[in-house]
Structure formats: C-alpha cells, structure tokens
Design a protein around this motif. Structure first.
Motif, short mmCIF file in Angstrom:
data_model
loop_
_atom_site.label_atom_id
_atom_site.label_comp_id
_atom_site.label_asym_id
_atom_site.label_seq_id
_atom_site.Cartn_x
_atom_site.Cartn_y
_atom_site.Cartn_z
N LEU A 174 0.81 -1.21 0.00
CA LEU A 174 0.00 0.00 0.00
C LEU A 174 0.85 1.26 0.00
O LEU A 174 0.39 2.32 -0.43
CB LEU A 174 -0.92 -0.02 1.23
N HIS A 175 2.09 1.19 0.46
CA HIS A 175 2.94 2.38 0.52
C HIS A 175 3.33 2.82 -0.90
O HIS A 175 3.67 1.97 -1.74
CB HIS A 175 4.20 2.09 1.34
N PRO A 176 3.32 4.12 -1.20
CA PRO A 176 3.62 4.57 -2.57
C PRO A 176 5.06 4.33 -3.01
O PRO A 176 5.36 4.44 -4.20
CB PRO A 176 3.30 6.07 -2.54
N ASP A 177 5.97 4.00 -2.10
CA ASP A 177 7.34 3.70 -2.52
C ASP A 177 7.43 2.42 -3.35
O ASP A 177 8.43 2.18 -4.01
CB ASP A 177 8.25 3.58 -1.30
N THR A 178 6.41 1.57 -3.30
CA THR A 178 6.42 0.35 -4.12
C THR A 178 5.77 0.58 -5.47
O THR A 178 5.87 -0.25 -6.35
CB THR A 178 5.66 -0.78 -3.41
N GLU A 179 5.07 1.69 -5.64
CA GLU A 179 4.42 2.12 -6.88
C GLU A 179 3.27 1.21 -7.31
O GLU A 179 2.84 1.26 -8.45
CB GLU A 179 5.44 2.33 -8.00
N TYR A 221 -4.70 2.84 -5.90
CA TYR A 221 -4.10 1.56 -5.50
C TYR A 221 -4.44 0.51 -6.55
O TYR A 221 -5.61 0.36 -6.92
CB TYR A 221 -4.65 1.16 -4.12
N ILE A 222 -3.43 -0.19 -7.03
CA ILE A 222 -3.64 -1.25 -8.01
C ILE A 222 -3.69 -2.58 -7.26
O ILE A 222 -2.67 -3.04 -6.72
CB ILE A 222 -2.54 -1.26 -9.08
N PRO A 260 8.46 8.77 -5.55
CA PRO A 260 9.36 8.58 -4.40
C PRO A 260 10.83 8.70 -4.80
O PRO A 260 11.21 8.35 -5.92
CB PRO A 260 9.04 7.16 -3.92
N MET A 261 11.62 9.20 -3.88
CA MET A 261 13.06 9.32 -4.13
C MET A 261 13.69 7.95 -4.36
O MET A 261 14.57 7.79 -5.19
CB MET A 261 13.70 10.00 -2.93
N MET A 262 13.21 6.96 -3.63
CA MET A 262 13.65 5.58 -3.81
C MET A 262 12.41 4.72 -4.03
O MET A 262 11.47 4.79 -3.25
CB MET A 262 14.40 5.06 -2.57
N ARG A 263 12.39 3.95 -5.09
CA ARG A 263 11.26 3.08 -5.36
C ARG A 263 11.76 1.64 -5.32
O ARG A 263 12.89 1.35 -5.69
CB ARG A 263 10.62 3.37 -6.72
N HIS A 264 10.94 0.75 -4.84
CA HIS A 264 11.39 -0.61 -4.57
C HIS A 264 10.65 -1.61 -5.45
O HIS A 264 9.44 -1.52 -5.61
CB HIS A 264 11.16 -0.94 -3.08
#
Length: 627
Positions: A375-380, A446-447, A398-402
């Motif tokens: 759910l966190h936007p860092d995972t896109e 959210y996808i 996000p500055m860092m995406r995972h």
C-alpha cells in the motif's frame, strides 16, 4: 545495408545511426543521435527516428521525428551515406549492436554474482533453449553490455548485519562506482549485496537528483541458490533492475511515461516481459508466466531500448518515467465492483516547511477480499497525485522506489477490516511538492492484486502561512533539497548530504523549542540508532549505532508527541531498540509498554490496538534474542 550501428562525420558534426530493418526481431526503424565536436569535446545536439521507412529504389527513407529544430524532416539512407537535414554523412559500420553500455559490477563478500541460466532446464514455451546471462539477454535486445571482472568488497568491522538501506546504497554508488558522473553517458553500476532492510530482491535506487538511473542493486540472500528455479529468478531480477536503468517502467505503469505508452493486456499485467512481476501475471500468475515467457523484452520495450531518444535512454540523462510533467488527477472508475475502498487522510493543517505525511487506509467495502500488502507509494502499486494551489497536478514520485516482485497476500474481513500505511509525500524525485502555503488536493490510486484500480476521494492538505520570524527561518532550514532527501531516507551519513545535516542540526540547536524541530530530531535519532555502511574504494567500513544520541533525539520526539500515530509507533520501537543496545533491556521493555498505553489512550479501534500489542510483544522477543 545490414542492421546495426553506423557512425558518420561531416566537419564538426557527427552522427550515430541505428539501422533496424532486418535481423532478429527487427523493428523496421531507423534512428540516430547527432553530436557536435569542438576541439577535444563532444556535445549532444539531438535525436531522430523514422518509424516507417520506405524503400525508394536504392535508398531507404521517410519522415523523421526530431528532438531539435530542422529545416526538412526527410531522412534518406543509402548504402554508404546518410542525408539528414540537407547534410551528407559518409557512414562506416561500427557494431551489430545498437547501443554499447559499460556495466560495472561490485559484490560484497559472501554475495556471489549470477552467471548464467539454461532456459531448457525447466518447462517453458516452445523454442530453442539457450544459455542466458545478463549480457546475453541484453545482446538479444540489441544492447552490448561491456563488463569486467566483478570487484569483491571486503568488510571492515564486526557485528554487521549487512542489511542495506536506501541511504547506504546511494552513498555507496557515489563512492565506489568509478564511472559515476554528473552527466549523461552509457554506464551503470550494479551492486550485488547481501540483503535489503525491506527484504527486496532488487532495486534501481538512483532516482534522487538531476543525473539519475546510474545505480542498481540485487540482494543475494533473497534470490540465492543453485537450483534451476533460483538461477532463473536471479536472471530475471538482474535484467529487470537494469531495465529500469534504461528507463523502462513496470509493465502496468507505462501509461505514466512521457510520452504515455499504451498498456498491454490486462492493464499491463498480461505482458510477457522482463519488466512485469511474475506473481502478478495474468492469466495464471507465476505458473502461467514461466510457462509462456520467452525470456525477452516486449516489442514496445525493444523499440525503446534500440530507438528511444538519447536522453530518454542514456543513464544520467532524463529522469526516470514521467518526469515532473503535469498529469490529470486520478478519476473514479465508472464501475467499481472490487469490494475495496481507499482513503487518504491528513491532519487539519501543516506548518510551512513541515514534512507532509498522509495516512493511507485500504478497507473492505463489505464482503471479505484478498489483495496484496503493498500500500505504501514507494512500491508504486499505489500512486499519489497532488494538485497544488496553482492548479497544477503532479505525480508524487518517491526518491527511492522498490521492486517488490513477491507479494504478501492479505485478507480483509471483519476481523481485519483495513490496513494502514503512513507515507511522507513532502519530497520526492522532483524535489519538494509543498513549497508554498495554501490548499493542496491529494488523491491516491491503489492497483489491487486482480488489477483493479481503486481511487480514493480527494484529501485536502492545508499548509499554513508562517506567522513569527522564527517560522520563516525554520521553514528555510527545513525546505532545502538535501534536507528533503534526508527526510526521504530517514537520515544519512553521506558527505553529499552534509549541508542538509548541518541545517537540521541548526534547527535543533537554535530553534529546539519550535514545533518543527521534532522532525529534525526524528531524522537524526533514526539515523543514529542504526549502523551506516560506507563503501569506500575497495573496502566496506561500518559506523556502529550511536545508542545514546538516538535515545536523546527519539526520546524528545516521543515526549513531544507531535508526529502522526504511525510515525510515533516507529519512533518508540526504535527508541526501545536503542535502549536495548545501550544494555538496558528493562528500560527497552518499559518503552514498549508505554507505546501500548499511549495508543490505548488515543481510543483507537480494537483491531488496530491488538496489532500494536502484537508489535510490542514481537519487538520484545526480538530484543531479548539480540541481547
């Protein structure tokens, strides 16, 4: 004329031409990049592509699309020369590949770099099996990766967990990548590390400045193994992360590129591509993916790799994905039978310069539903749009995406009706998003695991005007670019962020009583509580945690109680760990008991309070085992 790379020169003007009219998976295109030479320097001028060239006798030609102004758009290609904007370039064949890229690989002791996988080792689609390493996979796409022997980095220091976080990775790239630079070039660094603190398999982590996409990492502990399944997963992870360095988005995100690209089947989840997630493939999930995957990029990805404009592909050039271009706010779907509801929540107002943190809540709308936990936007899997006071709408990046190429299945039902995440969206790859006072409108999308796109109602975020002189000065100290990066990374020792750390120190020392000082203390306290890895040249040195500094800073954050609930939860658990590291396990347990009492006093719903009690017990068990 055979397909491949050609070079030509006319006076001080030089061209690199890519001819793609025959050979394996020919795209039927001609493209090139134009450069200008002055003395011993070479400067980029622009790029062009002919998408549908036609034969005109002995000449191949067509109308080109250009990134720079031209007097004529016709491009003509003969056997030995190119006619481009009225200038003739004699051509020489340079390579059967369309691009040539330096790949520098370093590994930490104990993390063994992947070599190759035999595609005939496991059942798959019909076709000739072949042995593929990373270089072979890209060679099939027309890209030559030039590598040397991997550098092996020894570790200085004892007691290291060798779990890397985003701040350490970015610092390591700036110190250990010999070709790292502030400009566009065909080079990329890959670190083979042990593990990431978030448990990820891989990450292309270089998103936070004007010269992005130079660094990626894979995490050996998450993908290691000698079995065919493990070797196959390693190949995919390496190729996938390097694909991001070439500016390839995930299969379901191509519509967010600039310019937008059409999504493939099932909203992109039906793509048989290195850039899709195996477990999200439809139809059939992981089993269906491997049964049909031909170990190659899709046709549109191939066109990008071979014929994308220079600055859209070369490392250190254009930013990843959509850039800071305006987007349309997410719209509610015409029909929504997903059974899920998404909500974005924020406090009533933020001070000018205060880190903007929102809470995301995903809940079942009635019947039980299964989905993933990202759910966190860092995972896109979740995107956030921000409509600024000017009316401009931008995408939070996000500055860092995972890359989370494995998913934890979550069941939302009466006993677990919702999941929550706290997200700092004040700063990202485009800098600060809330740089002026006023009203902002934030929406999220959210996808879900089945591909459904759940859109939240609008959340109003108010940023107040500064009142006192101290408000202006503190806001100035908080809104620097380096400070934004430190908030995104939750602190860093990197010398490249020393000015940002100095600004946060000034906030604490000179304006310690100001409400925003609590956020500076939070960042400094979280960073002090962890160890920090410095990859300097050929050695890895480790700065041990500073438990007392962490206790001082996080203790103040907890006492002040100004941060949101999820951040407060994090701060208290990290404070307990600092107390345990200092040797006071009883005090660590007391902090966790205080955490439960604090949230019980906030009258949270029973489900959330049970989860907090469970967190406290698990943290106590972990600290006891460590001590």
């Amino acid at each position: 004329m055979i397909s491949g790379l050609y070079r030509g020169r006319n006076g001080d003007s030089e061209v690199e031409l890519r001819v793609d009219l025959d050979g394996p998976r020919a795209t039927g295109r001609v493209s090139g990049d134009l450069f200008a030479r002055a003395g011993e320097t070479l400067s980029y001028v622009g790029s062009f592509v002919v998408h549908a060239p036609e034969r005109r006798g002995a000449v191949v030609g067509g109308t080109g699309a250009f990134t720079y102004p031209v007097t004529g758009r016709d491009v003509e290609l003969g056997e030995t020369e190119l006619l481009l904007d009225g200038v003739r370039y004699p051509l020489e064949f340079a390579s059967p590949y369309f691009r040539r890229v330096l790949l520098e690989i370093d590994s930490v002791v104990g993390a063994v770099p992947f070599v190759a996988y035999d595609t005939g080792s496991l059942p798959g689609p019909p076709g000739d099996p072949r042995v593929l390493g990373v270089t072979e996979a890209y060679a099939e796409a027309g890209v030559e990766l030039v590598t040397g022997p991997p550098g092996v980095t020894p570790v200085d220091g004892s007691g290291a967990d060798l779990a890397w976080d985003d701040a350490e990775l970015h610092h390591a790239m700036t110190q250990a990548f010999t070709a790292f630079g502030d400009g566009a070039a065909w080079r990329v660094w890959l670190l083979v590390a042990s593990k990431h603190v978030g448990g990820y398999r891989g990450i292309m982590f270089d998103y936070n400045d004007a010269c992005q996409r130079q660094g990626a990492a894979v995490f050996h502990d998450a993908i290691k193994g000698d079995s065919p399944q493990a070797q196959r997963a390693q190949l995919r992870t390496y190729v996938h992360e390097l694909g991001h360095a070439f500016n390839l988005l995930h299969s379901w995100q191509k519509n967010l590129a600039t310019p937008p690209q059409p999504l493939g089947p099932d909203g992109g989840f039906g793509d048989l591509s290195w850039m899709n997630y195996v477990q999200n493939y439809r139809p059939g999930g992981e089993r269906g993916y491997w049964a049909a995957f031909p170990f190659q990029f899709t046709d549109t990805e191939l066109i990008h790799l071979r014929h994308g404009f220079y600055r859209d592909v070369a490392m250190g050039a254009n930013a990843f994905g959509s850039g800071a271009a305006e987007i349309q706010p997410f719209e509610q779907p015409v029909e929504d039978h997903s059974g899920l509801r998404l909500e974005v929540r924020a406090k009533e107002w933020f001070g000018f310069g205060e880190p903007v943190v929102v809470e995301l809540k995903l809940a079942t709308a009635g019947e039980p539903r299964h989905t993933h936990s990202h759910l966190h936007p860092d995972t896109e899997f979740t995107q956030v749009s921000i409509t600024q006071p000017s009316g401009r709408t931008v995408l939070y990046r996000p500055m860092m995406r995972h890359c989370v190429d494995h998913s934890l299945d979550v069941r939302l039902d009466a006993g677990n009706p919702a999941m929550y995440r706290s997200a700092y969206i004040g700063h990202g790859r485009d800098g600060h998003y809330f740089q002026q006072p006023g009203e902002y409108r934030v929406r999220a999308q959210y996808i879900a695991a089945d591909g459904s796109r759940i859109v939240s109602p609008t959340c109003l975020v108010r940023v107040r005007y500064p009142v006192a002189d101290a408000d202006h000065k503190v806001a100035e100290l908080m809104l620097g670019e380096e400070q934004g990066k430190l908030f995104s990374l939750l602190g860093s020792d990197s010398p490249t962020l020393s000015s940002g750390n100095a600004a946060l120190d000034e906030v604490i020392d000179r304006y310690g009583g100001h409400p925003l000082a609590t956020y500076a203390r939070l960042v400094k306290g979280l960073n002090a509580e962890r160890e920090f890895k410095h990859l300097e040249g050929s050695r890895l040195q480790i700065r041990p945690p500073d438990a007392q500094e962490s206790i001082t800073q996080l203790g103040a954050v907890v006492r002040e109680g100004r941060v949101d609930n999820i951040t407060l939860n994090l701060a208290m658990r990290r404070l307990a760990r600092a107390e345990a590291r200092k040797g006071d396990l009883d005090r660590a347990y007391a902090v966790l008991d205080d955490m439960v009492d604090t949230f019980a006093g906030k009258h949270l719903n029973a489900v959330v309070l049970r989860q907090i009690r469970r967190q406290a017990e698990l943290t106590k068990a972990a600290l006891s085992a460590e001590s």
